[in-house]
Design an enzyme around this catalytic site. Structure first.
Site, short mmCIF file in Angstrom:
data_model
loop_
_atom_site.label_atom_id
_atom_site.label_comp_id
_atom_site.label_asym_id
_atom_site.label_seq_id
_atom_site.Cartn_x
_atom_site.Cartn_y
_atom_site.Cartn_z
CD GLU A 502 30.32 41.57 35.47
OE1 GLU A 502 30.38 40.57 36.20
OE2 GLU A 502 30.59 42.71 35.87
N GLY A 503 28.62 38.00 30.65
CA GLY A 503 28.31 36.65 30.23
C GLY A 503 26.83 36.44 30.24
#
Length: 825
Positions: A502-503
């Site tokens: 997620e990043g």
């Protein structure tokens, strides 16, 4: 009045005006009055006054008559600004515009409105949500044996899977109107945190469908037909979703996605329909090996204009929902990312799907990236921060138990100063994590705060990494020897997963937090960029001069607050936390000024100077963290124990802010700007100190004791697993110790003085009773304490056959008994 007096008075008034931030018209009036005052005291003769008056009126007209100002000043600046404005891809623009700004914008603007923070209400759990947390979550935890999941089966038990489906764990975010649980973000965060204290695999399995996945995308963007088709199955658990975004060539950079879909006609269910022919290769996809429905991101092309727009060929990233058993889908193989949760690959060559399978229908073609980043803006503020909090709460509670029971050199290891360096950090970081979790999750219930959630994802997973490392160091052999008794090893192995997904944290810190924060949170930068792209000179003129006044005000405020030790800054409270609020306002002003000067001096080059922007992002992050801690304390009991934890977390945040500023200033490439910023930020030098040894020792001692803050900081730990559960046995020992420790310490003192005969604890206790040094009841209590003490420090051992993979060679009961044979005395 002398000329010197007028000059000093004028300087003082100008300083106050700049500090307060008065508008241009007020400055014009002030300049006119100063001119008259200088004439009145004889500082200007008739000729000098006339010349100055002409210059004054000319400059006043130039600055205050807006059409004239636009023609002479703003117009040329506007032309240069449009030329130097950095290029922005559509992907970057969509990511930038996704989500909302929230409290972080106040911290960035240099003059935070503290009432906005203090008046904000945490999302309270409903009776239904609290009951689910207390009952369904506990029951699911009892169905999970983390050691068996991670070492033996590499999957949840069939009973756990059935319970997850029955109780709708995979549908927490799906609204009640569609049959889901419709839980708040704060409730989802609490559920994931509690599950993660028992099993990371269980928590990840539950959190992924409730984060970035088909369910959320369908609710926000799906057509009515798509919702009717898929949501009932997602709610019941009949459908297991996954989302395919990443692949061998694409991680955080979605623009590099090689997965292609071409609009064409093809056969579907015996009919010729308009659709998309797909070629894709996805990796690292959680739940893919068991998924029944796949959300797929790909780049869409329409070379023949079949979607209706003959002028458009490349639509960009698009999302579609595809049944896992659809013809051409290759799915089922697993990765092994250090944890047993299902993660694997999805492939397809020439897969044809109807165009109606695009999420939201053909009208949403090319809008997939915006859909994803908008959902991610909220989702990443729930799931991964919950994992981070779980790691902190478990380590806080269990390290306290272990540090109290484990003795070396006849002293509890939790009392060693070297150990307390680590346990103090665990305490302070855990307080920080829970403060961030509840504030960020509550914010997600009100909006989609993209910068705040990026801050939460990065810092909370990094804090988890530090806490787990410290916990491993303190518990040493207890933590590294894996087995049914170990509650740390799985978190240690899987922490890099939370850091990466997620990043990736490196990307999040170096590109997103300040890159997005500086533009979205700044009062003027993004509107100026929009005015330039719209070629709106009138709007740009208004923004430009507002921006100039803003920068001057923040520079003067930062410098003044630095000179006065932030004593002139505002605080919404009195007492212990007031100085922290004032220092936050000081650093907020400094951040606003440094950001403005940096963007003005470096321009588009700043986009590629990641180390500099990351350090300014660190300042913004720590300001958010400090404000979260302050609010969390004010919402709590305000006990002495809680105050110690809050002060530790705030002192650490202040030191991290100053350290980030130092690194930024030391490495700023333009000498004159570096000098100006250093004077403004640290006019008297950097006097910020790290957490003191005394305060660190105080919270390290508290982690060993029963207190209100201990319960508040570990309230989500699953504690009801019983004496054979890794956490449950520690809880049992702690409970026993509250009743029996005084008797054991009495025995321990006699034994250390050599007053008791015997080679074993039982022999020495018998001698103590015989000689009336202890009562029989005290001896029984000391013996009971010693039994649980030994159980706390014990580790598992196995047969060679079991370790080699013959799991039938030893049952859990045998493993338990084998470990118990280790006791000699």
């Amino acid at each position: 009045m002398s000329t010197l007096s007028v000059g000093l008075a004028a300087l003082a008034v100008a300083w106050v005006m700049a500090y307060v931030g008065l508008p241009l018209l007020a400055w014009t009036v002030f300049a006119g009055l100063l001119l008259l005052a200088l004439k009145a005291v004889g500082a200007l003769g008739a000729t000098g006054f006339a010349v100055c008056a002409i210059l004054f009126f000319a400059l006043a007209a130039l600055l205050n008559i807006r059409p004239l100002r636009r023609a002479v000043i703003t117009g040329p600046v506007f032309g240069v600004f449009k030329k130097v404005l950095p290029e922005m891809s559509s992907t970057e623009r969509e990511a930038l515009e996704a989500g909302d700004t929230w409290w972080e914008a106040e911290m960035f603007r240099g003059r935070p409105d503290w009432n906005k923070l203090l008046d904000f209400k945490y999302t309270a759990l409903t009776a239904e949500e609290q009951s689910f947390l207390d009952n369904e979550c506990d029951e699911l935890c009892k169905l999970c044996d983390d050691w068996k999941i991670e070492f033996e089966t590499k999957d949840l038990s069939p009973e756990a899977w059935a319970y997850i489906r029955e109780k709708k764990f995979l549908a927490m975010l799906i609204k009640k109107e569609y049959g889901g649980l419709g839980f708040s973000a704060n409730a989802q965060s609490a559920v994931v945190t509690k599950l993660a204290t028992k099993s990371i695999t269980m928590a990840v399995t539950v959190m992924v469908p409730n984060s970035l996945g088909p369910g959320e995308l369908l609710m926000h963007y799906g057509t009515d037909a798509q919702k009717q088709q898929w949501l009932p199955g997602l709610v019941s658990g009949k459908e297991i979703p996954c989302f395919g975004l990443t692949g061998p060539e694409v991680g955080s950079d979605a623009t590099a996605m090689p997965d292609l879909g071409t609009v064409c006609y093809g056969q579907h269910e015996g009919k010729k329909v308009l659709g998309i022919r797909l070629d894709f290769s996805k990796r690292y996809i959680t739940l893919a090996p068991i998924a029944t429905v796949v959300g797929l991101a790909f780049k869409l092309r329409d070379p023949d204009g079949l979607l209706g727009d003959k002028t458009k060929t490349d639509y960009g990233i698009t999302c579609a929902l595809i049944p896992a058993k659809h013809e051409g889908m290759e799915i089922g193989r697993r990765h092994y990312p250090g944890g047993a949760f299902h993660n694997g690959t999805i492939h397809g060559r020439g897969v044809f799907i109807p165009v109606e399978w695009i999420i939201g229908g053909p009208a949403m073609a090319g809008k997939g990236w915006r859909m994803l980043v908008e959902c991610l803006s909220a989702g990443r503020g729930i799931s991964l921060p919950a994992l981070g909090t779980a790691g902190g709460q478990t380590a806080y509670r269990m390290t306290g138990v272990y540090g109290r029971f484990r003795r070396q050199f006849k002293v509890s290891v939790g009392k060693f100063e070297g150990v307390q360096e680590a346990t103090g950090r665990i305490a302070g970081y855990t307080y920080t994590l829970e403060a961030m979790r509840v504030l960020t999750a509550s914010a997600v219930d009100h909006c989609a705060p993209s910068v705040v959630t990026a801050i939460a994802k990065y810092h909370m997973t990094e804090l988890m990494r530090k806490i787990i490392t410290d916990g491993m160091d303190v518990m040493a052999g207890k933590a590294i020897q894996q087995g049914p008794r170990n509650f740390m090893a799985t978190a240690y192995r899987t922490t890099p997963v939370a850091i990466t997904v997620e990043g990736a944290n490196i990307l999040t810190r170096n590109l997103m937090i300040f890159g997005q924060g500086a533009i979205r949170c700044h009062e003027y930068v993004f509107p100026e960029m929009e005015a330039a792209r719209d070629d709106d000179l009138v709007k740009f003129d208004q923004l430009l001069f507002g921006h100039i006044g803003f920068s001057i005000n923040r520079a003067v405020r930062a410098f003044t607050l630095g000179l006065t030790g932030a004593r002139l800054a505002s605080s919404p409270v009195q007492g212990e936390l007031a100085p922290y609020f004032r220092r936050m306002e000081r650093y907020s002003s400094a951040l606003a000024f440094c950001s403005d000067l940096t963007m003005g001096v470096l321009g588009g080059k700043l986009k590629f100077m990641e180390r500099l922007s990351a350090r300014l992002g660190d300042v913004l992050s720590q300001l958010y963290i400090a404000s979260a801690v302050a609010k969390y304390y004010l919402e709590g009991s305000k006990s002495e124990a809680e105050l110690a934890h809050a002060r530790w977390a705030l002192d650490h945040a202040m030191h991290e802010i100053a350290r980030a500023f130092e690194g930024f200033l030391d490495n700023f490439p333009v000498a004159w700007a570096r000098g100006v910023m250093r004077v403004v930020v640290f006019p008297l030098g950097n006097t910020t100190k790290p957490v003191s040894d005394k305060l660190n020792a105080q919270v390290a001692d508290l982690i060993l004791e029963h207190s209100d803050v201990r319960e508040r900081l570990s309230w989500l730990v699953f504690k009801n697993g019983g004496v054979h559960d890794p956490v449950g046995r520690m809880e049992h020992a702690w409970t026993v110790a509250q009743r029996t420790e005084p008797a054991y310490l009495k025995y321990f003192r006699h034994a250390n003085r050599g007053e008791l005969a015997g080679d074993t604890v039982a022999d020495r206790l018998k001698d103590a009773v015989t000689r009336n040094l202890m009562t029989r009841d005290e001896a029984d209590q000391a013996a009971e304490y010693d039994r649980v003490r030994f159980d706390v420090i014990l580790t598992d051992d196995f047969s060679k056959e079991y370790i080699a993979g013959n799991y039938a060679a030893e049952r859990a009961e045998v493993i338990e008994l084998a470990a118990a044979r280790a006791k000699l005395a």
